[in-house]
Design an enzyme around this catalytic site. Structure first.
Site, PDB file in Angstrom:
ATOM      1  N   THR A  71      34.566 -36.216  37.726  1.00 37.59           N
ATOM      2  CA  THR A  71      33.610 -35.186  38.140  1.00 37.59           C
ATOM      3  C   THR A  71      33.081 -34.608  36.836  1.00 37.59           C
ATOM      4  O   THR A  71      33.821 -34.524  35.847  1.00 37.59           O
ATOM      5  CB  THR A  71      34.266 -34.067  38.981  1.00 37.59           C
ATOM      6  OG1 THR A  71      35.216 -33.383  38.168  1.00 37.59           O
ATOM      7  CG2 THR A  71      34.945 -34.613  40.233  1.00 37.59           C
ATOM      8  N   HIS A  72      31.815 -34.265  36.820  1.00 36.54           N
ATOM      9  CA  HIS A  72      31.160 -33.811  35.571  1.00 36.54           C
ATOM     10  C   HIS A  72      31.277 -34.864  34.477  1.00 36.54           C
ATOM     11  O   HIS A  72      31.232 -34.535  33.292  1.00 36.54           O
ATOM     12  CB  HIS A  72      31.758 -32.496  35.072  1.00 36.54           C
ATOM     13  CG  HIS A  72      31.907 -31.442  36.130  1.00 36.54           C
ATOM     14  ND1 HIS A  72      30.934 -30.516  36.398  1.00 36.54           N
ATOM     15  CD2 HIS A  72      32.910 -31.217  37.023  1.00 36.54           C
ATOM     16  CE1 HIS A  72      31.340 -29.717  37.397  1.00 36.54           C
ATOM     17  NE2 HIS A  72      32.527 -30.148  37.808  1.00 36.54           N
TER      18      HIS A  72
ATOM     19  N   LYS B 138      24.660 -57.768  20.630  1.00 37.33           N
ATOM     20  CA  LYS B 138      24.392 -57.001  21.845  1.00 37.33           C
ATOM     21  C   LYS B 138      24.439 -57.829  23.124  1.00 37.33           C
ATOM     22  O   LYS B 138      24.021 -58.982  23.150  1.00 37.33           O
ATOM     23  CB  LYS B 138      23.004 -56.341  21.766  1.00 37.33           C
ATOM     24  CG  LYS B 138      22.874 -55.239  20.745  1.00 37.33           C
ATOM     25  CD  LYS B 138      23.746 -54.011  21.064  1.00 37.33           C
ATOM     26  CE  LYS B 138      23.261 -53.256  22.282  1.00 37.33           C
ATOM     27  NZ  LYS B 138      22.037 -52.516  22.009  1.00 37.33           N
TER      28      LYS B 138
ATOM     29  N   GLN C 196      -6.599 -46.161  53.952  1.00 33.42           N
ATOM     30  CA  GLN C 196      -6.516 -47.534  53.438  1.00 33.42           C
ATOM     31  C   GLN C 196      -5.574 -47.597  52.224  1.00 33.42           C
ATOM     32  O   GLN C 196      -5.043 -48.655  51.910  1.00 33.42           O
ATOM     33  CB  GLN C 196      -7.917 -48.022  53.057  1.00 33.42           C
ATOM     34  CG  GLN C 196      -7.961 -49.425  52.502  1.00 33.42           C
ATOM     35  CD  GLN C 196      -9.369 -49.997  52.541  1.00 33.42           C
ATOM     36  OE1 GLN C 196      -9.854 -50.397  53.573  1.00 33.42           O
ATOM     37  NE2 GLN C 196     -10.032 -50.007  51.395  1.00 33.42           N
TER      38      GLN C 196
ATOM     39  N   SER D  89     -10.292 -53.933  50.692  1.00 36.56           N
ATOM     40  CA  SER D  89      -8.825 -53.857  50.614  1.00 36.56           C
ATOM     41  C   SER D  89      -8.186 -55.222  50.817  1.00 36.56           C
ATOM     42  O   SER D  89      -6.967 -55.324  50.945  1.00 36.56           O
ATOM     43  CB  SER D  89      -8.303 -52.896  51.697  1.00 36.56           C
ATOM     44  OG  SER D  89      -8.750 -53.312  52.978  1.00 36.56           O
TER      45      SER D  89
ATOM     46  N   GLU E 226      19.664 -51.551  34.438  1.00 40.62           N
ATOM     47  CA  GLU E 226      18.701 -50.557  33.926  1.00 40.62           C
ATOM     48  C   GLU E 226      17.368 -50.665  34.667  1.00 40.62           C
ATOM     49  O   GLU E 226      16.713 -49.655  34.939  1.00 40.62           O
ATOM     50  CB  GLU E 226      18.494 -50.756  32.424  1.00 40.62           C
ATOM     51  CG  GLU E 226      19.737 -50.427  31.615  1.00 40.62           C
ATOM     52  CD  GLU E 226      19.612 -50.930  30.188  1.00 40.62           C
ATOM     53  OE1 GLU E 226      19.173 -50.157  29.341  1.00 40.62           O
ATOM     54  OE2 GLU E 226      19.924 -52.116  29.937  1.00 40.62           O
TER      55      GLU E 226
ATOM     56  N   ASN F 153      23.306 -56.631  26.878  1.00 45.10           N
ATOM     57  CA  ASN F 153      22.747 -55.446  27.539  1.00 45.10           C
ATOM     58  C   ASN F 153      22.678 -55.593  29.065  1.00 45.10           C
ATOM     59  O   ASN F 153      22.386 -56.677  29.564  1.00 45.10           O
ATOM     60  CB  ASN F 153      21.330 -55.168  27.007  1.00 45.10           C
ATOM     61  CG  ASN F 153      21.338 -54.810  25.534  1.00 45.10           C
ATOM     62  OD1 ASN F 153      22.281 -54.198  25.036  1.00 45.10           O
ATOM     63  ND2 ASN F 153      20.290 -55.212  24.832  1.00 45.10           N
TER      64      ASN F 153
ATOM     65  N   SER G 156      19.807 -58.857  22.347  1.00 45.94           N
ATOM     66  CA  SER G 156      18.832 -58.128  21.546  1.00 45.94           C
ATOM     67  C   SER G 156      18.151 -59.099  20.605  1.00 45.94           C
ATOM     68  O   SER G 156      18.788 -60.016  20.078  1.00 45.94           O
ATOM     69  CB  SER G 156      19.535 -57.033  20.749  1.00 45.94           C
ATOM     70  OG  SER G 156      18.743 -56.650  19.640  1.00 45.94           O
TER      71      SER G 156
ATOM     72  N   TYR H  74      -8.896 -41.253  62.208  1.00 54.56           N
ATOM     73  CA  TYR H  74      -8.863 -42.151  61.048  1.00 54.56           C
ATOM     74  C   TYR H  74      -9.799 -41.668  59.945  1.00 54.56           C
ATOM     75  O   TYR H  74     -10.911 -41.201  60.194  1.00 54.56           O
ATOM     76  CB  TYR H  74      -9.269 -43.576  61.470  1.00 54.56           C
ATOM     77  CG  TYR H  74      -9.297 -44.538  60.293  1.00 54.56           C
ATOM     78  CD1 TYR H  74      -8.130 -45.171  59.872  1.00 54.56           C
ATOM     79  CD2 TYR H  74     -10.462 -44.781  59.577  1.00 54.56           C
ATOM     80  CE1 TYR H  74      -8.132 -46.026  58.774  1.00 54.56           C
ATOM     81  CE2 TYR H  74     -10.476 -45.633  58.485  1.00 54.56           C
ATOM     82  CZ  TYR H  74      -9.308 -46.254  58.086  1.00 54.56           C
ATOM     83  OH  TYR H  74      -9.313 -47.090  57.004  1.00 54.56           O
TER      84      TYR H  74
ATOM     85  N   LYS I 106      -1.254 -48.782  52.306  1.00 54.34           N
ATOM     86  CA  LYS I 106      -0.511 -50.034  52.286  1.00 54.34           C
ATOM     87  C   LYS I 106       0.022 -50.413  50.907  1.00 54.34           C
ATOM     88  O   LYS I 106       1.167 -50.866  50.780  1.00 54.34           O
ATOM     89  CB  LYS I 106      -1.374 -51.163  52.860  1.00 54.34           C
ATOM     90  CG  LYS I 106      -1.448 -51.081  54.393  1.00 54.34           C
ATOM     91  CD  LYS I 106      -2.462 -51.988  55.000  1.00 54.34           C
ATOM     92  CE  LYS I 106      -3.878 -51.487  54.903  1.00 54.34           C
ATOM     93  NZ  LYS I 106      -4.114 -50.139  55.454  1.00 54.34           N
TER      94      LYS I 106
ATOM     95  N   ASN J  19      -9.319 -49.527  63.578  1.00 56.11           N
ATOM     96  CA  ASN J  19      -8.374 -48.405  63.418  1.00 56.11           C
ATOM     97  C   ASN J  19      -7.071 -48.642  64.177  1.00 56.11           C
ATOM     98  O   ASN J  19      -5.986 -48.427  63.637  1.00 56.11           O
ATOM     99  CB  ASN J  19      -9.023 -47.091  63.869  1.00 56.11           C
ATOM    100  CG  ASN J  19     -10.253 -46.765  63.046  1.00 56.11           C
ATOM    101  OD1 ASN J  19     -10.490 -47.394  62.015  1.00 56.11           O
ATOM    102  ND2 ASN J  19     -11.038 -45.800  63.499  1.00 56.11           N
TER     103      ASN J  19
HETATM  104  N1  ARG Z   1      -9.062 -51.704  55.808  1.00 51.29           N
HETATM  105  C1  ARG Z   1      -8.954 -50.553  56.649  1.00 51.29           C
HETATM  106  C2  ARG Z   1      -7.648 -49.804  56.402  1.00 51.29           C
HETATM  107  O1  ARG Z   1      -6.778 -50.356  55.866  1.00 51.29           O
HETATM  108  C3  ARG Z   1      -9.001 -50.955  58.078  1.00 51.29           C
HETATM  109  C4  ARG Z   1      -9.499 -49.888  58.984  1.00 51.29           C
HETATM  110  C5  ARG Z   1     -10.923 -49.643  58.714  1.00 51.29           C
HETATM  111  N2  ARG Z   1     -11.493 -48.818  59.692  1.00 51.29           N
HETATM  112  C6  ARG Z   1     -12.692 -48.242  59.527  1.00 51.29           C
HETATM  113  N3  ARG Z   1     -13.134 -47.533  60.472  1.00 51.29           N
HETATM  114  N4  ARG Z   1     -13.339 -48.380  58.419  1.00 51.29           N
HETATM  115  O2  ARG Z   1      -7.499 -48.663  56.734  1.00 51.29           O
END
Ligand code: ARG
Length: 454
Positions: free
Chosen positions: A152-153, A280, A319, A26, A287, A282, A274, A314, A322, A107
């Site tokens: 409205t509408h 045009k 993972q 990751s 948008e 735009n 355009s 966990y 994020k 974790n």
């Molecule tokens: N890269 C992992 C995550 O974002 C970190 C935690 C990993 N923990 C584990 N026990 N493998 O979740």
């Protein structure tokens, strides 16, 4: 880039399949947590002094090396940001670096870094929302007398001040700011010290760590602390509502900038042309904002879907949290920024907007209210004015263009005072209760809005 070592090789005899190792990594995404993770690692090193695991001198060495890692370019590939930092640390300070992971797990580490990152981001989005609120106030003041039809509408309804429209969005962004402040309270709790899932057996002063990192409290349950991402989901939900608001602002302005409406013009700075049609201009900026709302909702739903039904504590599924939340944050922040720029580059075509606000029977409700003032029950007044509107439509005239004699065929005791009631000024001025669009009320709300921002 050379690969850095795994954090968990001891019980393995075979190497990871290369495709799997890439799949498992990751780092490309979570490297954004570098600073946050290093801040948390330094606080952890300090806590290990209290726990008797490190000497003060050792903790200082580790902290200095961690600061240097934060400042340096990324120099190797890794499984994730935590592995990268630890590997670099061991390269920098040798055996001592291997002590840092005492009493913690990736974790609680990742949950801590993610919270630190989101806390900063909530503050950054809040600042950006305030900047856009400032742009709304400026746009209102540039055209303080401008009037446009309210809808409205999407049918012309009643006239409103342009500044009233601006302040409507100011209010929405104000609630968005409150939502981030509220989410921030639950973000700002320290998971570190929960270790893998059960808590740590080292004598770590978690409250001191919380204090050092600016958290309001240490989490109360280790299973929960390493395994929930509700704080991130709340953040993404707050982003989603910002995007709902921005998409409506965008849609209003896209309509108002069309030739059919013609109420506003966007400067060249925020428009595109355009490749085929030379005439045009735009509203691409708006948008894109409208379109990106869908993307942020997707991010929000992605996170909820990842979390649904996961057993405690966990799981590696998490993972995936994020990428979605980073995208929601980046997209939302950028859209808020661009909205401010669009507003700064916007002109109201006041004549055209006023003309539109003065035609299409937008004063019909006002006439009914006038009749109520003369003692007629509202329901009867509504019916009578409906008949007058019909008369106007059949004769191609507005209400104020009907003669008193014509009106008397429907409302026998009407007199000249009706024309004053039908004027645009009177229609606006009468909406003077709290929240209404009368010029006096709106000016007071503008002042209140400015005060709130300063
Ligand atoms: N890269 C992992 C995550 O974002 C970190 C935690 C990993 N923990 C584990 N026990 N493998 O979740």
């Amino acid at each position: 880039m050379k690969g850095s070592g795994k954090l968990w090789g001891g019980r393995f005899t075979g190497d990871a399949n290369e495709a799997f190792a890439r799949f498992n990594s990751s780092f490309a995404v979570d490297r954004r947590l570098m600073d946050a993770d290093i801040r948390a690692s330094i606080a952890h090193a300090n806590a290990l002094v209290g726990a008797g695991v490190l000497t003060a001198n050792e903790a200082e060495k580790i902290s200095a090396a961690l600061d240097a890692i934060a400042a340096a370019e990324i120099s190797a590939d890794s499984e994730d940001v935590h592995s990268y930092i630890e590997h670099q640390l061991v390269e920098a300070v040798g055996e001592l670096g291997k002590k840092l992971h005492t009493g913690r797990s990736r974790n609680d580490q990742v949950a801590t870094a993610f919270r630190l990152w989101l806390r900063d981001e909530a503050d950054a989005i809040t600042r950006t929302l305030k900047r856009t609120q400032t742009a709304l106030i400026a746009a209102a003041e540039r055209h303080i007398d401008a009037v446009l039809p309210g809808y409205t509408h999407l049918q012309r309804a009643q006239p409103v001040l342009w500044a009233h429209w601006c302040l409507a969005y100011f209010e929405m962004f104000d609630r968005d700011i409150e939502r981030f402040a509220d989410a921030r309270k639950r973000i700002n709790v320290l998971p570190l010290g929960s270790a893998a899932l059960a808590g740590t057996s080292f004598n770590i002063d978690r409250e001191a760590v919380a204090k050092e990192l600016g958290f309001d409290a240490a989490s109360r349950n280790s299973l929960d602390a390493v395994s929930d991402r509700d704080f991130a989901a709340e953040f993404a939900a707050a982003c989603s509502l910002v995007m709902v608001h921005l998409s409506r602002l965008a849609e209003d302005l896209i309509l108002y900038a069309s030739q059919e409406f013609g109420f506003v013009e966007m400067s060249d700075a925020v428009s595109t042309g355009s490749s085929l049609m030379p005439q045009k201009k735009n509203p691409d900026a708006l948008e894109l904002i409208r379109g990106k709302a869908g993307r942020v909702f997707g991010d929000n739903l992605a996170l909820l879907s990842v979390m649904k039904g996961l057993p405690l504590a966990y799981n590696k599924d998490m993972q995936e949290d994020k990428e979605a939340v980073f995208d929601a944050a980046d997209t939302t922040r950028r859209c808020v920024e661009i909205a401010a720029i669009v507003l700064d580059n916007l002109t109201v075509n006041e004549d055209r907007a006023r003309q539109a606000a003065s035609t299409g029977y937008l004063n019909a409700t006002e006439l009914a209210d006038h009749l109520v003032g003369r003692g007629m029950p509202f329901r009867d007044a509504h019916d009578a004015v409906g008949k007058l509107v019909l008369m106007g439509i059949e004769n191609g005239r507005e209400l104020h263009e009907l003669s008193v004699e014509e009106m008397r065929t429907v409302v026998p005791d009407i007199d000249d005072s009706v024309y004053e009631a039908l004027s645009l000024q009177a229609t606006l001025a009468s909406k003077s209760s709290i929240g209404g669009t009368s010029p006096g009320r709106v000016r007071a709300e503008l002042e209140a809005a400015k005060k709130k921002l300063s």
